[in-house]
Structures are given as structure tokens and as C-alpha cells.
Motif scaffolding. Structure first.
Motif, short mmCIF file in Angstrom:
data_model
loop_
_atom_site.label_atom_id
_atom_site.label_comp_id
_atom_site.label_asym_id
_atom_site.label_seq_id
_atom_site.Cartn_x
_atom_site.Cartn_y
_atom_site.Cartn_z
N MET B 49 0.81 -1.22 0.00
CA MET B 49 0.00 0.00 0.00
C MET B 49 0.85 1.27 0.00
SD MET B 49 -3.07 -0.60 -0.62
CE MET B 49 -4.12 0.77 -0.11
N LEU B 52 1.38 3.07 -3.34
CA LEU B 52 0.29 3.83 -3.95
C LEU B 52 0.61 5.31 -4.10
CD1 LEU B 52 -2.56 3.05 -4.92
CD2 LEU B 52 -3.42 3.88 -2.73
N ASN B 53 1.06 5.92 -3.04
CA ASN B 53 1.27 7.37 -3.04
C ASN B 53 2.72 7.73 -2.71
OD1 ASN B 53 -1.44 7.88 -3.67
ND2 ASN B 53 -2.04 7.74 -1.52
N LEU B 55 5.17 8.54 -4.74
CA LEU B 55 5.85 9.51 -5.61
C LEU B 55 5.53 10.94 -5.21
CD1 LEU B 55 5.62 8.26 -9.30
CD2 LEU B 55 7.58 8.20 -7.76
N PHE B 260 0.92 -5.02 -6.97
CA PHE B 260 -0.51 -5.20 -7.24
C PHE B 260 -0.68 -6.04 -8.51
CE2 PHE B 260 -0.96 -0.73 -5.25
CZ PHE B 260 -0.99 -1.28 -3.98
N ASN B 293 4.04 4.74 -13.45
CA ASN B 293 3.96 3.53 -12.64
C ASN B 293 5.32 2.85 -12.54
OD1 ASN B 293 2.28 1.99 -10.98
ND2 ASN B 293 2.02 0.41 -12.56
N ARG B 296 7.14 4.84 -9.95
CA ARG B 296 6.55 4.49 -8.66
C ARG B 296 7.19 3.21 -8.12
NH1 ARG B 296 1.31 4.59 -10.51
NH2 ARG B 296 0.91 6.75 -9.93
#
Lengths: 439, 439
Positions: B49, B52-53, B55, B260, B293, B296
């Protein structure tokens, strides 16, 4: 300023000399500017930075099935709805793919070659020579896909209302080897033309000789206005439903020029018959596309109104750039009678037609002076513009300052190439006349 | 507990009756459990998880060219390096694609059909009947891609060291219509077998009759251990370089079961000759994959060590699940002599071989009792397991509690189906003997 065509040989000669001097001076500046591709600028990409980290753990956990896991091949229902609204389709007529509508177009056409479509007798690769119609000037990457797949391309001229439909009908309705046509129906690449209602209706009412004929309707710029005046495009699928031809259309769109060009979401739309057939094939190819990115976009935009509001910010950045190019062309080129151009209300390009035989020279002069344009000929199949006159200008990527400079170089190059060409023509005509006199 | 094969007709009859009663009881619980696919559990997805954020705007702006924009077709250099380290290749031998290695495999094979590879005489679709070798049991989606593309599949039995290389060599080196082979070389799907050094060397030293033969080396589980004991896989490309056969390999990997499953990053690897040819084709198909992505993932992992550390967390969740299934099988099934299975050190599956002719019945019994397994036969081309005995167990998705229950249902179904089958066999054998006596 006099029109170049009215100048004498001596006047043209002097003009060319002074333009050449001006050109050498600008060349010595060592510019490095890029107007070659329809790429959003950094400022445009900055508009979507809130997209980047907008998803919370709660957002993720609120959706079932889990967007992080495999599955949901056709895409997130909310995202299908959003693209449906964008393209004027039903959500079940939408397939949400990866980050690239070009890839979806390639893949859809490749499926035609490998398998044919639901109403094909056999794969297109087994149909002998097959052909696609390509309205020109058009999008070089459409032509690249088509050429790569070994499909012959026939050009159809664009008019101010879309492709010349007399020619399209004549060809499509009589030649069974013509399997499809490429269209950018709104703010076409590069002309910025939006197809008229009549054009759209005539597309819906084609009676193709090939029963598995397909219109590749690349609605790349459906929300991409660069003016306060917005063009309107009639909904092709609605017209097809009336005509019973809804199986003849594949539609494409993406958020590439809405959020991040490299990390957006792309989709295609089609009738139930086509969808059933394609989904079955795609289910063999992948377990699903990136639904986290779909959810990210969905949260960020909520709905089509969210997209439209966001596109106004793009417009605010794009409009002055289009105005800059048009102002230079209007002021510097228009009085000289050496080029024509469109004034699009949207899209990413200004299509410039210079004197026949001059486009390559203009692009080459620009390049030498440090301004990269799309290669001349790129807007035609096989890279060959028979009149060598169309140049695609992409004003989006440079900053305002860079664009001023780049357009100045462009205008100068157009003038120089035109003067050279007219001078050469007049000299040839003159010596021919002399020759005639002597004889 | 006695081995079922040693039981008399009466004993089997009584056994079947009691198993049937037990089965009816468990069926009435109305379970809804899924062991059908190699899907990570929610707990595994939760491990990533922070991806996800992760970056920041600074991260984005620190990379040039802009990851948000078009371009960098082959992928972000750092991500190419990471996959290169994962697959034992050089960064320039890696192409980073979208979210799905299956899609890359499909696309690569479809390119073989449409265009052929750099050393093909013509597209594979124009070569008449062509064939692929499929080690069995194997991955159903490999078979799906192959069947969809119209390629005939020939099975090769798996041994404890990989595909039976005597058969592979005999076929590949003599039949020019055999164009390729599917391999999951590490923790194979479904057996969990890692190819031995000798097997890898023999692959590198094949002398294919088809000069454009390709090994599709799907290294899906290269960092996916489920035990403290880690298998080691010899680097095929190194061996190929020694043998001068590096053009015969396409490698694939992804982070689908690392971060994921639906929103990871996939890549393929190949020799310079193959890469040049494929990149040229792919450049006609898309302008680039999702580099945001990629960045990321790169920030999240930094390097292969980061991936390995992350995979230890997966192992901590997966190991007890594998142990649960194996414990049930060991305790409930092993003494009965009615099935065999492997004890893999990694991957996503336990491959269970029941009595011949029983697999479909077991899967059907499980389904009726609310436990979905991969359909029997799926691990064989065309969905046909000639002995009807292989069942692929995917323990990852259910919770520990669900898995206990699902495995219980599975064991009971194996017992019931086996008892039924043995009873039927003994009765037939008995009546045949009677018939003989009477005659």
C-alpha cells in the motif's frame, strides 16, 4: 509587402539574399526547439499533479472486486461510464484498456488481421490484398500501424466538412478489398476540422462492399478545445443505430492529453456484437488492465463534467499558443500569398500548406536553424505528400517564449524557401522563353 | 487407515457411504471459497500500500525526459536495470511494458504470427501448420494464447528436473514446424519444479530444425519463494551466450505478484537482434507504456534487493498456506495411496495428481460444496488431461481460516471420488470374473 508571385526576378533575387542573411543570423543563435509532436507542455502536465496521489486506502477498499487484484477485464464500471459519456455510447459498449489508445487501435486492427471480426469470413491476413482509406492530410501513426500490418493505403482528400464523402462512398461501396477507414472526426489531425453532420450521417449510411468493413473513429480530441468557440460532432453511433450499421464502427479515446500523456487511460467503444467477439479474444491475451489507474482517474474527475472543467485549464494554456502561431502567420505570411492554413477550434495542430514543392525545404531549413518540425510528408501515407506542401505545426510543447522564437524561424523559413522556389521557377520560365525566341 | 486399493468391495461400499454422508453435511454449510487462480490475497496486496502514493512532485521532476509525457518506449532506465537484475540480463536487453506479462507474451507471439522475428523467412501465419511444445502439466493461459493464435500444441511430460529433454531435443531438432516452447523455469506452474542446471544447458544447446525457433521463458516466479529453502535457476541467457544461441530466447517477468496483480509492471528480455526488431515493430504500436507507474515501482523498491526484501513478507504469508494444504494432504490423503503431490519451495501452486479418471469428479464435488478449483484439464493444452488426474491447487487467495475449510472439502472430495472409482472398478472386475466362471 507584395505578394511573392508578383515580384520580378531581380526583386526575388534581392529578397532571397536579404532573407538568407536574416536566416544565417537566426541560425547562429543555436536554438533547440521542438514543434514536432502533439505533446503536452510541462505546464499542462502540472495541471494534473493532484491526480498522482489522490487515492486513499479507503478509496481502494471501497471498491469490489479489489482493483489491486486481477480481473474486471472490460474495466472499472465507473470508468466505462465516463468514457461512454465522452464518446456518446452505453457503458457496456466501452472497453477500458491500458495507457494508449494507439495501442488499442493497433491491437484491434491486428485482431482483424489475425482473426477477422465477428462478421468476417476469414482473417484479413488471408484475404489477399486489402486496403484502408486514409483521409489526407492525416495522422502519421495511423498510417504507420496500417503500413506495418501490410494493408495498402488509399488517400481521400479532406474537405472543410471532413473526408470527401463522394469519393469515400464510391470506393467503399464498390470495392470489397477496402476493409476500413481512419477518421479523426473532431479537430482532425492535422487540419483541426470537425466532420459535419452530413459527413457523419453519410458514414453511418455507407453500404460497404466488404461486409466486415470498419470505421476506425479515433475521437482523440473530443474534449480538446483551444478556443472559446467549441465545435460539435454528431454522434456517429446514434446515426448508425438508425441505419442498422452499428457493427461497422470502432471508436477510440483516451485521457493522454487530459492528464498524463504517458500514464493516462485509453478506451475503445463498439457495438455489442463487436464487443462480445473482441472481449473473448482479449480474455486470452490479458487478465485485465491497470484498474488502480482507472480508479485514480475516476476519483480525480468523478464524471465527464469533471473532465470538461479540467480541459478548460488546458484550453487556457493552449489558446495563447495557437494565437501566437496564427498571429505570426497572419502578419508575416498572409500578405505574401505563399501559404494557407486553418484556424482550428481544438486539437493539437495547425496545418500549414506552403507552395507546392516547398514543404521539405521549409522543414529542413527550420531543422538547420534548431527548430524541429514533424517531417514533411508525415501527414500522408508512406510519408509521401505528392505536392510536398503540408506541414504540421504542433504548438503545445514549447513554452510561450520558445514558441515565439520557433514560429519566427518557421515564418522566415517559409519565406526563404518560397522565394528560392519562385526565383528558380521564374528563371526557368525566362530561359525557356529566351530559348523559344532564339529558336 | 488402510490404502484404498487394498479394501474389499464391501469395505469400499461402506466407506463410500460414510464419506457421502460427511460430504452432504459439509455441502449444507453453503461455503463460497475460491482456490481457482493464482491470485494474491488481500493481505498480500496490503503489503504494497505504500507504493500507492510514494511519488512526490520532486521525484517526478527529478527525472528527464518527463515520465508523465510520451516517449521512452523501452522503459525507464532504472526499471530496465531492475528487471535486468531480476532476469540476469543486461539493461539494454530489457523492454518494460504495461501491467501484464501475459499481454507481452501474447503480443510477442502475435508478432511472430503477423511478421515473424528478425531471422524468420516469413510470418509464422504463412508457414502452414506450426507447432509449439507445451510441457505438461502447465499454465493454462499459455495454452490459451497458443490455441487462439491457431498454433498446434504438442505436449512434453514434466520430470522432476523440468521438461523431458530427450523428447524436447528429439522433436525440436528434427521438426521444422516446431517454432517454440513454453517454459516456466522456476517454480513451474503448477508443479513448482525448478529446471535443473542440465535442463537449462540442454535448452541453450538445442539445435532447432526451425531456425527461428523461440523459447518463451516465462520467469513468473523468479523471486516468489514460499519456503526458507530457495531454489536456484541457472541463467539461460548466459548458457545461450556460450552456445551462440541467445537469439532463441524471449524472457518474461512482472511485478504482478510482487506489488498489485492488476497494476504492476511487466517486462520482456531478449538478445540485441531480437530487441532491435521488436522495438521497431512496437514503435509503430504505441508511443510508450506507463512510466509513472514504472517510476513508482522504482522508488518503492530502489533495486532487486528491495524486491527480495519485499518478497520475504509475501513468503511469510504464503508459507503457512502451503503448509496448511500440505498438512491436510499428508495427514488425510497420504496414508490412503490415492494421490500424489509436490512440495514446492516457491510459486503459487500445489500440483495434485489423483487417481486416473478422478480429477474432474473431484473438482465437480468441490464445486458443489462451494469450493472453486481450477477446472480439471486446465493444466493441459485444449483443456484435456488424458489421464484426468491433475488438479492445480492455488492456496494464496483464501484467508487461513477459509483455506483450512477449503482443503478439508478438497480432501474429502478426493476420498469420495477415489472410493467411488475404486468401487466401480472392483465391481466391474468382479462381475467380469463371475462372467468368466459362468462361461
Amino acid at each position: 509587402m507584395a505578394r511573392y508571385s508578383e515580384l520580378s526576378v531581380d526583386e526575388l533575387s534581392a529578397l532571397r539574399e536579404s532573407l538568407q542573411a536574416e536566416y544565417e543570423e537566426i541560425k547562429s543563435c543555436g536554438l533547440k526547439l521542438d514543434m514536432s509532436r502533439g505533446k503536452p507542455s510541462a505546464a499542462q502536465l502540472d495541471l494534473s499533479m493532484d491526480l498522482l496521489n489522490c487515492l486513499t486506502e479507503e478509496d481502494i477498499k471501497s471498491v469490489s472486486p479489489d482493483v489491486r487484484n486481477y480481473g474486471l477485464l472490460e474495466g472499472l464500471p465507473g470508468m466505462r461510464k465516463l468514457f461512454a459519456d465522452m464518446l456518446g455510447l452505453k457503458p457496456e459498449e466501452i472497453f477500458v484498456g491500458g495507457n494508449s489508445s494507439l495501442n488499442l487501435m493497433y491491437d484491434t486492427l491486428a485482431k482483424g488481421m489475425l482473426f477477422g471480426y465477428y462478421n468476417s469470413e476469414k482473417p484479413w491476413s488471408q484475404c489477399g490484398k486489402i486496403k484502408f482509406l486514409c483521409p489526407v492530410p492525416g495522422y502519421d501513426r495511423h498510417f504507420g500501424v496500417t503500413e506495418t500490418l501490410g494493408i495498402e493505403m488509399l488517400t481521400v482528400p479532406m474537405t472543410s466538412t471532413g473526408p470527401d464523402m463522394d469519393i469515400v462512398e464510391e470506393l467503399v461501396n464498390n470495392d470489397a478489398s477496402i476493409k476500413g477507414i481512419w477518421c479523426v472526426p473532431m479537430y482532425s489531425n492535422p487540419d483541426g476540422i470537425t466532420y459535419s453532420d452530413e459527413t457523419v450521417r453519410r458514414f453511418a449510411n455507407l453500404k460497404p462492399a466488404a461486409k466486415d468493413f470498419r470505421i476506425f473513429w479515433d475521437n482523440a480530441y473530443c474534449v480538446h478545445h483551444v478556443s472559446d468557440q467549441h465545435d460539435e460532432l454528431l454522434n456517429l453511433m446514434d446515426e448508425c443505430r438508425k441505419a442498422g450499421t452499428e457493427d461497422s464502427v470502432f471508436m477510440f479515446a483516451s485521457t493522454s492529453k487530459v492528464t498524463f500523456s504517458g500514464a493516462g487511460v485509453a478506451a475503445f467503444g463498439c457495438s455489442e456484437n463487436n464487443m462480445k467477439h473482441l472481449v473473448k479474444l482479449i480474455s486470452m491475451q490479458t487478465i485485465g488492465f491497470d484498474k488502480v489507474n482507472q480508479l485514480r482517474h475516476l476519483k480525480y474527475f468523478k464524471d465527464l463534467d469533471g473532465v470538461k472543467a479540467h480541459m478548460e485549464k488546458h484550453c487556457a494554456l493552449m489558446k495563447p499558443k495557437f494565437e501566437t502561431v496564427l498571429r505570426h502567420l497572419d502578419e508575416e505570411i498572409a500578405p505574401l500569398g505563399i501559404a494557407e492554413w486553418k484556424r482550428p477550434n481544438g486539437g493539437y495542430f495547425i496545418s500549414l500548406n506552403v507552395l507546392s514543392g516547398c514543404a521539405k525545404q521549409v522543414v529542413s531549413l527550420c531543422k538547420e536553424a534548431g527548430v524541429v518540425l514533424t517531417p514533411a510528408g508525415a501527414t500522408f501515407p508512406y510519408g509521401v505528400d505528392p505536392l510536398d506542401r503540408n506541414i504540421r505545426i504542433a504548438p503545445s510543447f514549447p513554452t510561450a517564449e520558445e514558441l515565439e522564437m520557433a514560429t519566427k524561424v518557421l515564418c522566415l523559413s517559409v519565406k526563404l524557401a518560397s522565394a528560392e522556389q519562385l526565383l528558380a521557377q521564374k528563371k526557368t520560365a525566362g530561359s525557356e522563353k529566351d530559348a523559344t525566341v532564339v529558336a
